[in-house]
Design a protein around this motif. Structure first.
Motif, PDB file in Angstrom:
ATOM      1  N   LYS A  12       0.835  -1.212   0.000  1.00 30.20           N
ATOM      2  CA  LYS A  12       0.000   0.000   0.000  1.00 30.20           C
ATOM      3  C   LYS A  12       0.864   1.254   0.000  1.00 30.20           C
ATOM      4  N   ILE A  48       1.944   2.362  -3.343  1.00 32.29           N
ATOM      5  CA  ILE A  48       0.852   2.992  -4.101  1.00 32.29           C
ATOM      6  C   ILE A  48       0.653   4.425  -3.614  1.00 32.29           C
ATOM      7  N   VAL A  49       0.702   4.619  -2.302  1.00 28.72           N
ATOM      8  CA  VAL A  49       0.576   5.962  -1.726  1.00 28.72           C
ATOM      9  C   VAL A  49       1.715   6.842  -2.242  1.00 28.72           C
ATOM     10  N   TYR A  89      -1.227   7.307  -5.603  1.00 29.83           N
ATOM     11  CA  TYR A  89      -2.365   6.434  -5.919  1.00 29.83           C
ATOM     12  C   TYR A  89      -2.497   6.182  -7.422  1.00 29.83           C
TER      13      TYR A  89
END
Length: 123
Positions: free
Chosen positions: A60, A63-64, A68
């Motif tokens: 995650k 992705i951050v 995004y």
């Protein structure tokens, strides 16, 4: 009707799909759906998949860190396989051979059409 911030997020997500090459997420090949469901149900077994595989997990935080951005090219590793082509002289020679063959067959076609035309005039 969806409005406001939620609409902006959805629009942004669609924009990501478009720029990532997937114009409609509903166009996914039907054969992929059962595979996706099975992999989701067994997520723990997916941790060792490589980024060169068809599907893989992305942390995650990564992705951050990428804002995004869900474009596959941000995360997938591409293995480039060098392709060796014959020398240009060989390619040109092959093209010339093909052009001669085309010209010969074109002349044969013209002759057939002329003989057909002559027979029609006599008939």
């Amino acid at each position: 009707m969806i409005t406001g911030e939620l609409k902006n997020k959805i629009d942004s997500l669609w924009e990501m799909f478009w720029t990532g090459g997937l114009t409609n997420p509903l166009d996914v090949n039907d054969n992929d759906i059962p595979d996706i469901i099975e992999r989701f149900r067994n997520r723990n077994a997916e941790a060792d998949r490589k980024r060169t595989d068809k599907s893989f997990l992305v942390p995650k935080q990564e992705i951050v860190d990428n804002g995004y951005d869900l474009s596959i090219n941000k995360y997938k590793e591409v293995e480039y396989i060098p392709i060796e082509y014959p020398p240009a002289s060989e390619i040109i020679e092959k093209i010339e051979e093909l052009e001669m063959q085309i010209a010969k067959e074109f002349q044969e076609l013209k002759a057939m059409l002329q003989s057909d035309g002559e027979q029609e005039e006599k008939g």
